[in-house]
Structures are given as structure tokens and as C-alpha cells.
Motif scaffolding. Structure first.
Motif, PDB file in Angstrom:
ATOM      1  N   VAL A  36       0.968  -1.198  -0.179  1.00 48.87           N
ATOM      2  CA  VAL A  36       0.144  -0.093  -0.025  1.00 48.87           C
ATOM      3  C   VAL A  36       1.292   1.690  -0.008  1.00 48.87           C
ATOM      4  O   VAL A  36       0.329   1.996  -0.482  1.00 48.87           O
ATOM      5  CB  VAL A  36      -1.060   0.234   0.784  1.00 48.87           C
ATOM      6  CG1 VAL A  36      -1.337   1.409   1.359  1.00 48.87           C
ATOM      7  CG2 VAL A  36      -1.875  -1.296   1.086  1.00 48.87           C
ATOM      8  N   ASP A  37       2.302   1.449   0.563  1.00 49.06           N
ATOM      9  CA  ASP A  37       2.329   2.072   0.718  1.00 49.06           C
ATOM     10  C   ASP A  37       3.317   2.446  -0.553  1.00 49.06           C
ATOM     11  O   ASP A  37       3.591   3.828  -0.956  1.00 49.06           O
ATOM     12  CB  ASP A  37       3.801   2.484   1.604  1.00 49.06           C
ATOM     13  CG  ASP A  37       3.412   2.270   3.029  1.00 49.06           C
ATOM     14  OD1 ASP A  37       2.298   2.844   3.510  1.00 49.06           O
ATOM     15  OD2 ASP A  37       3.915   1.640   4.386  1.00 49.06           O
ATOM     16  N   ILE A  38       3.889   1.765  -1.150  1.00 46.28           N
ATOM     17  CA  ILE A  38       4.510   1.452  -2.331  1.00 46.28           C
ATOM     18  C   ILE A  38       3.172   2.183  -3.541  1.00 46.28           C
ATOM     19  O   ILE A  38       3.473   3.292  -4.298  1.00 46.28           O
ATOM     20  CB  ILE A  38       5.250   0.280  -3.000  1.00 46.28           C
ATOM     21  CG1 ILE A  38       5.675  -0.312  -2.122  1.00 46.28           C
ATOM     22  CG2 ILE A  38       5.466   0.280  -4.285  1.00 46.28           C
ATOM     23  CD1 ILE A  38       6.781  -1.798  -2.554  1.00 46.28           C
ATOM     24  N   GLN A  39       2.240   1.688  -3.956  1.00 48.98           N
ATOM     25  CA  GLN A  39       1.249   2.251  -3.899  1.00 48.98           C
ATOM     26  C   GLN A  39       0.866   3.637  -3.995  1.00 48.98           C
ATOM     27  O   GLN A  39       0.771   4.815  -5.087  1.00 48.98           O
ATOM     28  CB  GLN A  39      -0.227   1.639  -3.528  1.00 48.98           C
ATOM     29  CG  GLN A  39      -0.385   0.067  -4.611  1.00 48.98           C
ATOM     30  CD  GLN A  39      -1.766  -0.698  -4.151  1.00 48.98           C
ATOM     31  OE1 GLN A  39      -2.379   0.133  -4.059  1.00 48.98           O
ATOM     32  NE2 GLN A  39      -1.253  -2.093  -4.967  1.00 48.98           N
ATOM     33  N   GLN A  40       0.587   3.877  -3.022  1.00 44.74           N
ATOM     34  CA  GLN A  40       0.795   5.811  -2.756  1.00 44.74           C
ATOM     35  C   GLN A  40       2.143   6.580  -3.312  1.00 44.74           C
ATOM     36  O   GLN A  40       1.357   7.660  -3.221  1.00 44.74           O
ATOM     37  CB  GLN A  40       0.831   5.681  -1.022  1.00 44.74           C
ATOM     38  CG  GLN A  40      -0.803   5.431  -0.503  1.00 44.74           C
ATOM     39  CD  GLN A  40      -0.439   5.429   1.070  1.00 44.74           C
ATOM     40  OE1 GLN A  40       0.036   6.502   2.018  1.00 44.74           O
ATOM     41  NE2 GLN A  40      -1.481   5.294   1.558  1.00 44.74           N
ATOM     42  N   VAL A  41       2.455   5.643  -2.892  1.00 42.12           N
ATOM     43  CA  VAL A  41       4.296   6.623  -3.572  1.00 42.12           C
ATOM     44  C   VAL A  41       4.217   6.281  -4.735  1.00 42.12           C
ATOM     45  O   VAL A  41       4.225   7.937  -5.807  1.00 42.12           O
ATOM     46  CB  VAL A  41       5.761   5.243  -3.402  1.00 42.12           C
ATOM     47  CG1 VAL A  41       6.533   6.799  -3.882  1.00 42.12           C
ATOM     48  CG2 VAL A  41       6.031   6.151  -2.005  1.00 42.12           C
ATOM     49  N   MET A  42       3.389   5.772  -5.961  1.00 39.85           N
ATOM     50  CA  MET A  42       3.614   5.826  -7.346  1.00 39.85           C
ATOM     51  C   MET A  42       2.392   6.921  -7.297  1.00 39.85           C
ATOM     52  O   MET A  42       1.949   7.425  -8.433  1.00 39.85           O
ATOM     53  CB  MET A  42       2.708   4.262  -8.052  1.00 39.85           C
ATOM     54  CG  MET A  42       4.098   3.383  -7.415  1.00 39.85           C
ATOM     55  SD  MET A  42       5.151   3.686  -8.682  1.00 39.85           S
ATOM     56  CE  MET A  42       6.711   2.464  -8.092  1.00 39.85           C
ATOM     57  N   ALA A  43       1.190   7.221  -6.521  1.00 33.27           N
ATOM     58  CA  ALA A  43       0.129   7.716  -7.153  1.00 33.27           C
ATOM     59  C   ALA A  43       0.206   8.867  -6.841  1.00 33.27           C
ATOM     60  O   ALA A  43       0.112   9.967  -7.474  1.00 33.27           O
ATOM     61  CB  ALA A  43      -1.463   6.977  -5.946  1.00 33.27           C
ATOM     62  N   GLU A  44       1.239   9.110  -5.432  1.00 34.11           N
ATOM     63  CA  GLU A  44       1.466  10.395  -5.606  1.00 34.11           C
ATOM     64  C   GLU A  44       2.341  10.906  -6.738  1.00 34.11           C
ATOM     65  O   GLU A  44       2.656  11.915  -6.837  1.00 34.11           O
ATOM     66  CB  GLU A  44       2.123  10.639  -4.056  1.00 34.11           C
ATOM     67  CG  GLU A  44       2.989  11.954  -3.927  1.00 34.11           C
ATOM     68  CD  GLU A  44       1.654  13.399  -3.311  1.00 34.11           C
ATOM     69  OE1 GLU A  44       1.502  14.144  -3.448  1.00 34.11           O
ATOM     70  OE2 GLU A  44       0.899  12.933  -2.874  1.00 34.11           O
ATOM     71  N   ASP A  45       3.497  10.029  -7.344  1.00 35.23           N
ATOM     72  CA  ASP A  45       3.812  11.113  -8.721  1.00 35.23           C
ATOM     73  C   ASP A  45       3.017  11.208  -9.397  1.00 35.23           C
ATOM     74  O   ASP A  45       3.265  12.001  -9.521  1.00 35.23           O
ATOM     75  CB  ASP A  45       5.121   9.566  -9.226  1.00 35.23           C
ATOM     76  CG  ASP A  45       5.778  10.121  -9.988  1.00 35.23           C
ATOM     77  OD1 ASP A  45       6.642  11.556  -9.927  1.00 35.23           O
ATOM     78  OD2 ASP A  45       6.186   9.995 -11.340  1.00 35.23           O
ATOM     79  N   MET A  46       2.666  10.311  -9.968  1.00 33.84           N
ATOM     80  CA  MET A  46       1.375  10.588 -10.355  1.00 33.84           C
ATOM     81  C   MET A  46       0.148  12.163 -10.646  1.00 33.84           C
ATOM     82  O   MET A  46       0.415  12.719 -11.467  1.00 33.84           O
ATOM     83  CB  MET A  46       0.025   9.902 -11.379  1.00 33.84           C
ATOM     84  CG  MET A  46       0.663   8.540 -11.509  1.00 33.84           C
ATOM     85  SD  MET A  46      -0.393   7.157 -11.587  1.00 33.84           S
ATOM     86  CE  MET A  46      -1.364   7.804 -12.401  1.00 33.84           C
ATOM     87  N   PHE A  47      -0.104  12.609  -9.660  1.00 38.27           N
ATOM     88  CA  PHE A  47      -0.480  13.626  -8.704  1.00 38.27           C
ATOM     89  C   PHE A  47       0.474  14.534  -8.861  1.00 38.27           C
ATOM     90  O   PHE A  47      -0.267  15.710  -9.513  1.00 38.27           O
ATOM     91  CB  PHE A  47      -1.094  13.358  -7.140  1.00 38.27           C
ATOM     92  CG  PHE A  47      -2.265  14.374  -7.271  1.00 38.27           C
ATOM     93  CD1 PHE A  47      -3.036  14.946  -7.642  1.00 38.27           C
ATOM     94  CD2 PHE A  47      -1.164  14.961  -6.275  1.00 38.27           C
ATOM     95  CE1 PHE A  47      -4.269  16.212  -6.849  1.00 38.27           C
ATOM     96  CE2 PHE A  47      -2.182  16.732  -5.453  1.00 38.27           C
ATOM     97  CZ  PHE A  47      -3.255  16.663  -6.177  1.00 38.27           C
ATOM     98  N   GLN A  48       1.541  14.604  -9.281  1.00 37.32           N
ATOM     99  CA  GLN A  48       2.252  15.204  -9.008  1.00 37.32           C
ATOM    100  C   GLN A  48       2.467  15.756 -10.411  1.00 37.32           C
ATOM    101  O   GLN A  48       2.633  16.991 -11.225  1.00 37.32           O
ATOM    102  CB  GLN A  48       3.708  15.394  -7.802  1.00 37.32           C
ATOM    103  CG  GLN A  48       4.421  16.875  -8.463  1.00 37.32           C
ATOM    104  CD  GLN A  48       5.607  16.499  -7.570  1.00 37.32           C
ATOM    105  OE1 GLN A  48       5.665  15.417  -6.449  1.00 37.32           O
ATOM    106  NE2 GLN A  48       6.918  16.937  -7.923  1.00 37.32           N
ATOM    107  N   ALA A  49       2.546  14.639 -10.815  1.00 33.78           N
ATOM    108  CA  ALA A  49       2.636  14.736 -12.119  1.00 33.78           C
ATOM    109  C   ALA A  49       1.210  15.755 -13.061  1.00 33.78           C
ATOM    110  O   ALA A  49       2.003  17.110 -14.115  1.00 33.78           O
ATOM    111  CB  ALA A  49       3.102  13.860 -13.366  1.00 33.78           C
TER     112      ALA A  49
END
Length: 317
Positions: A36-49
Motif C-alpha cells: 500500500v505504501d508503494i502504491q501511495q508513492v506511485m499515486a503521489e508521483d502521478m498526482f504531482q505530474a
């Protein structure tokens, strides 16, 4: 011949699975939590993009101009000694975040939460008279002698006005510097930001390390998620704590060996394609009128911070 199914086989009954019994100090599932933490990091990067692709004020500024403007603002914040000027800089940053389509909640969470946790803990002793003597605001104890072994504490412990001002000054300076960096990173794609930093005259090796670290960090996170998902898919019963610790210890060496192999293959592929250590990536953007206006606003803010500090000092604040 009886073709009917047995009664127990024809009954459809959905029952929830039994949950494993865990103590309050134990995590329920470390594999699930890490995934779940890894998925949150990926989602945060997509949100920042997505934020960097918006049509906000900072997003429309040329990256090299943006990096230069943030740099001189960081210098101004670091050199000022005026508390009111730092408050004005924070108001300017909040307005900039709103104009750049960055919510105030997300901005304050990214800026003030780390500032309060890290800088706040460091400057907390400065509010007491033992560290910063001055006029007492709150007296914790007075005319009491405390002995801790051979060490004797002072007879008075109080919170001083000078200590509160010093702590607020450090917090505002740290949060303002962090806010500038957050605005720069959130409104600029990392690949473009590294090109802009490289065009400012920084060493090529430094820029290449930043660029490659960001790119392959997510590759290694993806490999780690597959590694953990493979382990989770092979678990049938509830895993004991001891078994999980043994697997983590034995898997770290194998995972780092796999990362080393991937790094070697990436380097070999880059050399095979003609990489010789030079960074040939350059920005093709040009200066616009809005970029010149942005620099003018930044210079006005910097001059106000430097000149306003002397004016506020003359007024006695």
C-alpha cells in the motif's frame, strides 16, 4: 440411481474468513502495508505530474527563470533578520500556491507539518530561559532547587519572550525555505527541472545522478512490489512474526543483488548506445514577457525583504 446433490453441497452460505489474532503492538500484515505504501508513492508521483501539467502561474514560467527566482528568494529568506518580513514572505507563498492550482491544505501539509516536526523539536528548548534568557512570560517553577545526582538544576524555569521570538523566527525561516522548494518541485516536471538545473552551470555528474536516481527509483519500487506480491501470493496460512523476520533477513541480500544486476545492465546499455558521461539534454524554451514580469516580481519581493527589514527595525518591531 439418485442424481440429487447432498444437502450440504447445495447450501450456499457466505461466511467471512477468520481474522488472525494479533496483539496491539504487532502489525497485522507487513506485506500488505508495504504494498500500500508503494502504491501511495506511485499515486503521489502521478498526482504531482498532473499538477505540473496545469495552467497555473508558476507552471507557465520558463524553468530556468523559475529556478533562478527561487534561488534568490532562498538567499533573501536566509539573510533576513526580520520576523514581519518572513510573515509577508509566507503570505506571498500562499498566494503563489493558490495561483498555481495548489490547494492550501496540500501546501500546508507539505510545508508546515515537516517544519513543526523537525525544526520545532530542535528549537523547542530555545523558548526556556536556560537557553534564551529574557523577560518571563510563563513561570514553570521558581525558587526550587532540583538535584539529579551530582547535577543541580537552576532555581527558575520559565518561558521567555525572547525565546518565543527566536523559535518563531527559526520556524518561519525553515518553513519559508521549504515552501519555496515545494512550489518549485510541484510545478515543474523532474526531467525538465534537472535540465534547468544543469543549464545553471552545476556539474554534469550532479545533474545526471539526480535525473537517474529519480527515474530508476520508481523502477526499483516496481521490482520491490513484484517481489513482495510474489511472497504474499505464496502464503496460505497466517505467517508468524518470527517467520516474517527470517524471510526479510534472507531476502534483503537477494534483492540488493538483483538491484546491482539491474544497475550493471542499465550502465552497459547506456555505454552501448554511446554514453560517455556528457549530458547533452538542453531546454529549447525561450524567454517570454511573463518570465520577465516574474523576475521583476521576485526582485521586488527580495528588495522588500532586505529593505523592509531595516525599516521594521527602525520602527522597533
Amino acid at each position: 440411481m439418485n442424481d440429487k446433490l447432498p444437502t450440504w453441497l447445495g447450501v450456499i452460505e457466505n461466511r467471512p474468513l477468520m481474522r488472525p489474532k494479533t496483539r496491539w503492538w504487532q502489525r497485522s500484515d507487513y506485506l500488505e502495508k508495504t504494498l500500500v505504501d508503494i502504491q501511495q508513492v506511485m499515486a503521489e508521483d502521478m498526482f504531482q505530474a498532473g499538477i505540473a501539467a496545469e495552467q497555473g502561474w508558476l507552471q507557465s514560467i520558463e524553468p530556468r527563470v523559475k529556478v533562478f527566482g527561487v534561488g534568490i528568494l532562498l538567499l533573501a529568506v536566509g539573510l533576513t533578520h526580520s520576523l514581519p518580513m518572513l510573515i509577508i514572505v509566507h503570505l506571498f507563498l500562499l498566494l503563489t500556491a493558490r495561483l498555481s492550482d495548489i490547494g492550501w491544505t496540500a501546501y500546508l501539509k507539505r510545508v508546515w507539518l515537516p517544519a513543526l516536526v523537525f525544526a520545532g523539536i530542535v528549537v523547542l528548548p530555545a523558548i526556556f530561559n536556560w537557553v534564551t534568557p529574557g523577560q518571563a512570560v510563563v513561570v514553570i517553577y521558581q525558587n526550587v532547587v532540583w538535584h539529579i545526582g551530582s547535577f543541580t538544576l537552576p532555581r527558575e524555569l520559565s518561558i521567555t519572550i525572547q525565546g518565543i521570538a527566536t523559535a518563531c523566527f527559526v520556524l518561519l525561516r525553515a518553513s519559508a525555505s521549504l515552501g519555496l522548494v515545494v512550489l518549485l518541485v510541484k510545478t515543474t516536471r523532474w526531467s525538465i527541472l534537472t535540465k534547468a538545473i544543469g543549464s545553471m552551470g552545476l556539474p554534469v555528474v550532479f545533474v545526471m545522478v539526480l535525473d537517474l536516481t529519480y527515474r530508476y527509483l520508481f523502477l526499483f519500487l516496481l521490482l520491490l512490489s513484484e517481489y513482495l506480491l510474489g511472497r504474499k501470493s505464496r502464503l496460505v496460512a497466517v505467517e508468524k512474526t518470527g517467520g516474517g523476520l527470517v524471510w526479510i533477513g534472507s531476502s534483503l541480500a537477494g534483492f540488493f543483488r538483483m538491484l546491482w544486476q539491474y544497475s550493471y545492465e542499465i550502465n552497459t546499455a547506456m555505454v552501448a548506445r554511446g554514453f560517455n558521461g556528457d549530458n547533452h539534454q538542453r531546454l529549447s524554451t525561450r524567454l517570454m514577457v511573463r518570465d520577465v514580469c516574474f523576475l521583476g516580481i521576485i526582485l521586488i519581493v527580495c528588495m522588500s525583504v532586505w529593505g523592509g527589514a531595516s525599516f521594521v527595525k527602525e520602527l522597533g518591531f
